[in-house]
Design an enzyme around this catalytic site. Structure first.
Site, PDB file in Angstrom:
ATOM      1  N   HIS A 233      11.234 159.587 -34.708  1.00  0.00           N
ATOM      2  CA  HIS A 233       9.765 159.575 -34.616  1.00  0.00           C
ATOM      3  C   HIS A 233       9.142 160.488 -33.542  1.00  0.00           C
ATOM      4  CE1 HIS A 233      10.893 156.672 -31.554  1.00  0.00           C
ATOM      5  NE2 HIS A 233      11.129 155.720 -32.434  1.00  0.00           N
ATOM      6  N   ASP A 308       9.909 154.743 -40.324  1.00  0.00           N
ATOM      7  CA  ASP A 308       9.987 153.828 -39.177  1.00  0.00           C
ATOM      8  C   ASP A 308       9.355 152.486 -39.560  1.00  0.00           C
ATOM      9  OD1 ASP A 308      10.475 152.670 -36.755  1.00  0.00           O
ATOM     10  OD2 ASP A 308       9.089 153.908 -35.606  1.00  0.00           O
TER      11      ASP A 308
END
Lengths: 436, 310
Positions: A233, A308
Site C-alpha cells: 500500500h 488491502d
C-alpha cells in the site's frame, strides 16, 4: 472434469500482450487453447462472452480475512466469496490474525479452511513471531507448509537489524518479503493524513514522512541483503519517487497501491463529516500524492493493485472517529472502481491491458503463482467482465461480513459477471456457486 | 425575530456571517435578562435539555446550566465519570436512551474531534457542540466575538492576534473562522511546533515573533497551554515558553493602546500571561464569562424557542 468454452469475448491477456476477439477452451482445470472460431467439443459447456471482456483471473495479493480470531469481522469462507463476487480468483491473506499466522500449524489451518473457499486462498506468514518485531518467525517451515510470502503487515518491523536479518534470511529461501512501511513514532496517534484538512478538522496527522522514512530504510537494507522486497500500500508521492529510484538502480523491489489511494484524498474525511469508513492506514493522502500514485502505476514504478481488504464489523466503525479501527473493505469494489475509472476515460494512459497486468499478471509474477495468463497450460482461472453493467455500490448486498466502504452510493460502470477458478464457475452474475 | 435555520450548532466554519450576527444580536437581549433582579424568563418552560460532558469543564458547563435555568428549560447534566461511557456503552446508545426520555437538545463536550457531527447524525435532537477534541468550540468563539463587539463596537477590520497552542486548540479554530467571517484580520503566534500543519488552509497569517505579531493589534488572545505538550516534546520548558511567548507588558508593547486582552481560561498565571496583565483594566477575561451565558441563552432560544413554539 468438464470442458468449458468461453466464446466470442474480447480476450485481454497481459501476459502475452494479446487483446482481441478469441475463444478460450478450458479442459481439466487448465487452459487448452486460445484461438478464434473454436468449436465446442462434445459434452462441453459454453459461455457466450459476446460483448464481454475475458481476462486472466484477478489476484488480490493483499487481503485481511480475520480468520482465525476475528471471525465476527470476516472469515476465510466469506472473504473468499467476496473475492469471487469481486472477480478475484486468488487472494493472499495477511498474517495479523489471532493467533498470529507465524507458525506452520496456523498456515495449515488457513489452507485447510481454504479447501472449502470459493477462490484460491494463499496464506502469508508473519515475518516475526507474534508480529512483535523481536524474533524471526520460522520462515522456512512456514514456506514448506505453504506460506506464499512473509509480512508483519499492519505493523512495521521497527528494529532495523531484525528487518535486515529477516530480509537476508528470506533471500536464502527465495521468499518474498512484504513490507508495511510506517515509522510509528512519526505516525504517533495520527488519525488521518497530516495536512490542511487534518488541521481544519482538528484530527492528529500522519505525516507522509512516516511512510517515506521507513521505506527509505528498507530500500537501503535491500542493497546488501539481496531479498525480494514488495512494498505494501504505497500512498505518497515521496514513496513513489523512492521506489522509482530504487528500481532504476536495479534493486529487486516491487510495489502495490490500493484503489482507495488512487481514487480518494484526505478531503473525503471532511466531505463525509468524519465518516469512519474514510479512516484507513496508510491514510488517504493529498491530491498531489494521488496523482503521483497514478503516474507511478502508469510508468511501472508501481507493479500491482491490491485491495488491502480490511473488513470491520459495523459496531466497530460506528463510533467516534478516534475510537474506530483503521481499514476499508475492498474485495467487492476494487475491480468495478478501476473499470469505472478506465471506461470513463478520466485517467489518460490507463488501458484494459495495463489494468489486467496490475491486477493479475504482475501479482502472479511477484507471488510466483501459475496464473495471470491465458496461455495453454496456465491454470484455468478466468474473470469475465461486462463493461456495460452499471450499478450503485451497496454494501448491504455484499458477500463479505463487513460493510466498511467510503464508496457506498457510488454509481459505477463495469462489473465482473463470471469468476472461474480451476475451470469451475464460482461466480455467475453475482451468485456464488455453493461448494460441495 | 428571525431564527436559525439549522438543527445543530457544530462549528463556526460552516456558519455564515448573517447567522453569527443574528446570534450576537440575540445574545445582547439575553444579557439584559441577566441584568434583571429576577433572572428568569418562561421562554423554554417545559422544554428539556441534556448536558453531556465527557471531559471535565467548570466554566462551560456552569454557563450552559445557568443559561438553561434563566430560560426556564428543564435540564439534566451527565458528566464523564458518572456516565455509562465508563460502563462500556457507546455514545450512540447513551444518547438514544436519553432521547427517548424526551430530550430536545443535547449539549456535548467530547475529547474526540468530529464527535459532535457523529452525534448530530444519530439523534433527532438539536446538538450544540460544547467543544469536540481539537476541532471547534463554537460557543467560545461566539462569546469571544460578543465580548470584542461589546468593547470595540465592531469586528470589521480589527486585528486580532491569537497566541499559543493553535495546533491543539478548538478555541483557536472557532475564533479563526468566526472572526474572519465577521471581517476581522487574524494573526497567530507561538512556536512552530504548536502551529497546525498547512496553516494557509485557515486563511490566516503566522508570525513566530510575538512582539511583531501584536504590532498594531486591537485584541490579543492567549490560549491555555496544556502541560502535556511539553511532555510530547513540542517545547522545552514552561519557563522558556513564558519568556518567549508569554504576554507581558513588554511583549505586547507594540499593540494599540486600547488593546483588549483575552483568555478562554483557565489561566496558567505567569505562563501564557503575566498576572499583572491578567488583572489589568485591559483584560476582559471576566466579561468573556458573562458573555458566555448570554450567548448560550441566545443559542437555546434560537434552536428551541423560536421554531417550535406551540
Amino acid at each position: 472434469m468438464t470442458t468449458l468454452l468461453i466464446k466470442g469475448g474480447r480476450v485481454v491477456d497481459s501476459f502475452s500482450n494479446f487483446d482481441g476477439q478469441a475463444d478460450l477452451l478450458i479442459k481439466d482445470g487448465v487452459i487448452e487453447a486460445l484461438e478464434k472460431g473454436l468449436k465446442p467439443p462434445s459434452g462441453s459447456e459454453t459461455i457466450d462472452a459476446q460483448d464481454l471482456i475475458v481476462m486472466p483471473g484477478l489476484i488480490d495479493m493483499h487481503v485481511h480475512l480475520r480468520d482465525p480470531g476475528y471471525e465476527y469481522k470476516e472469515d476465510i469462507i466469506t472473504g473468499s466469496r467476496a473475492a469471487a463476487a469481486g472477480g478475484f480468483t486468488a487472494i493472499a491473506a495477511m498474517a495479523n490474525t489471532d493467533p498470529v499466522c507465524d507458525n506452520p500449524t496456523t498456515i495449515h489451518y488457513v489452507l485447510e479452511r481454504a479447501g472449502n473457499a470459493a477462490v484460491n486462498v494463499y496464506p502469508i506468514g508473519a515475518l516475526t513471531k507474534g508480529l512483535e518485531g523481536k524474533e524471526m518467525a520460522e520462515l522456512g517451515r512456514m514456506k514448506n507448509a505453504g506460506a506464499i510470502a512473509f509480512s508483519d503487515d499492519g505493523r512495521p518491523v521497527v528494529n532495523g537489524t531484525i528487518m535486515r536479518n529477516a530480509m537476508q534470511y528470506a533471500a536464502g529461501l527465495d521468499a518474498l518479503v512484504i513490507a508495511h512501511e510506517e515509522d510509528l513514532d512519526l505516525a504517533a496517534k495520527g488519525m488521518m493524513h497530516e495536512g490542511s484538512v487534518s488541521s481544519v478538522l482538528g484530527l492528529r496527522g500522519i505525516p507522509a514522512s512516516s511512510e517515506e522514512a521507513m521505506l527509505a530504510r528498507d530500500l537501503m537494507l535491500l542493497k546488501t541483503t539481496g531479498a525480494r522486497l514488495h512494498i505494501a500500500h504505497v500512498s505518497t508521492a515521496g514513496s513513489v519517487q523512492l521506489i522509482r529510484r530504487a528500481k532504476a538502480e536495479g534493486l529487486t523491489v516491487t510495489a502495490e497501491v490500493t484503489p482507495h489511494h488512487l481514487l480518494l484524498t484526505d478531503r473525503a474525511v471532511k466531505n463525509s463529516g468524519y465518516n469512519t469508513n474514510t479512516k484507513v492506514k496508510p491514510p488517504l493522502r493529498s491530491e498531489q500524492d494521488r496523482q503521483a500514485l497514478w503516474e507511478g502505476l502508469l510508468d511501472g514504478t508501481i507493479d500491482a493493485i491490491a485491495s488491502d481488504h480490511a473488513p470491520h464489523h459495523t459496531d466497530d466503525k460506528d463510533v467516534e472517529f478516534d475510537f474506530a479501527p483503521f481499514g476499508i473493505a475492498g474485495l467487492e469494489t476494487t475491480l468495478p472502481l478501476l473499470l469505472d475509472e478506465l471506461f470513463s476515460g478520466r485517467i489518460k494512459g490507463l488501458t484494459l491491458s495495463l489494468l489486467v497486468d496490475k491486477m493479475s499478471t504482475a501479482p502472479a509474477r511477484i507471488l510466483g503463482l501459475n496464473g495471470g495468463a491465458l496461455q495453454p497450460g496456465s491454470a484455468a482461472d478466468v474473470t469475465i467482465v461486462d463493461p456495460k453493467r452499471s450499478f450503485i455500490v451497496n454494501p448491504e448486498t455484499w458477500h463479505s461480513k463487513s460493510r466498511n466502504t467510503p464508496f457506498a452510493g457510488r454509481q459505477l460502470s463495469g462489473a465482473p459477471v463470471w469468476t472461474i477458478v480451476g475451470g469451475s464457475v464460482v461466480m455467475k452474475e453475482g451468485v456464488i456457486a455453493e461448494q460441495e | 425575530m428571525q431564527t436559525l435555520r439549522r438543527k445543530d450548532i457544530l462549528g463556526l466554519e460552516e456558519m455564515s456571517a448573517e447567522e453569527i450576527t443574528l446570534i450576537l444580536e440575540t445574545a445582547r437581549s439575553m444579557r439584559e435578562i441577566m441584568q434583571r433582579k429576577i433572572k428568569k424568563v418562561p421562554t423554554l418552560r417545559g422544554r428539556t435539555v441534556l448536558n453531556l460532558f465527557y471531559e471535565p469543564s467548570t466554566r462551560t458547563k456552569a454557563s450552559f446550566e445557568l443559561a438553561q435555568k434563566y430560560m426556564s428549560a428543564d435540564s439534566v447534566s451527565v458528566a464523564g465519570t458518572s456516565s455509562s461511557l465508563v460502563k462500556g456503552e457507546t455514545l450512540k446508545d447513551t444518547v438514544r436512551n436519553v432521547e427517548v426520555m424526551g430530550i430536545e437538545c443535547v449539549i456535548m463536550r467530547h475529547p474526540v474531534s468530529g464527535s459532535a457531527y457523529y452525534l448530530a447524525r444519530n439523534v433527532e435532537a438539536s446538538v450544540i457542540n460544547a467543544g469536540d477534541g481539537m476541532h471547534e468550540h463554537p460557543t467560545q468563539g461566539l462569546l469571544d466575538m460578543f465580548t470584542i463587539l461589546d468593547k470595540k463596537g465592531r469586528l470589521e477590520e480589527l486585528k486580532v492576534t491569537i497566541v499559543g497552542d493553535i495546533r491543539h486548540s478548538r478555541v483557536a479554530r472557532s475564533n479563526i473562522w468566526g472572526l474572519q467571517k465577521m471581517g476581522a484580520e487574524v494573526v497567530v503566534s507561538g512556536p512552530p511546533t504548536l502551529m497546525p500543519p498547512d496553516l494557509e488552509a485557515f486563511g490566516i497569517k503566522y508570525c513566530p515573533c510575538l512582539e511583531d505579531a501584536v504590532d498594531g493589534a486591537d485584541v490579543v488572545m492567549a490560549l491555555r497551554l496544556q502541560k502535556e505538550r511539553q511532555e510530547g516534546g513540542l517545547f522545552p520548558t514552561l519557563r522558556e515558553y513564558a519568556e518567549i511567548y508569554g504576554l507581558t507588558s513588554q511583549s505586547i508593547a507594540k499593540a494599540k493602546d486600547d488593546l483588549l486582552i483575552m483568555h478562554p481560561g483557565p489561566i496558567n498565571r505567569g505562563v501564557e500571561i503575566s498576572s499583572e496583565l491578567a488583572d489589568s483594566n485591559r483584560s476582559v477575561v471576566l466579561e468573556q464569562v458573562t458573555g458566555g451565558v448570554a450567548i448560550r441563552m441566545a443559542l437555546l432560544y434560537l434552536l428551541m424557542g423560536g421554531v417550535k413554539e406551540e
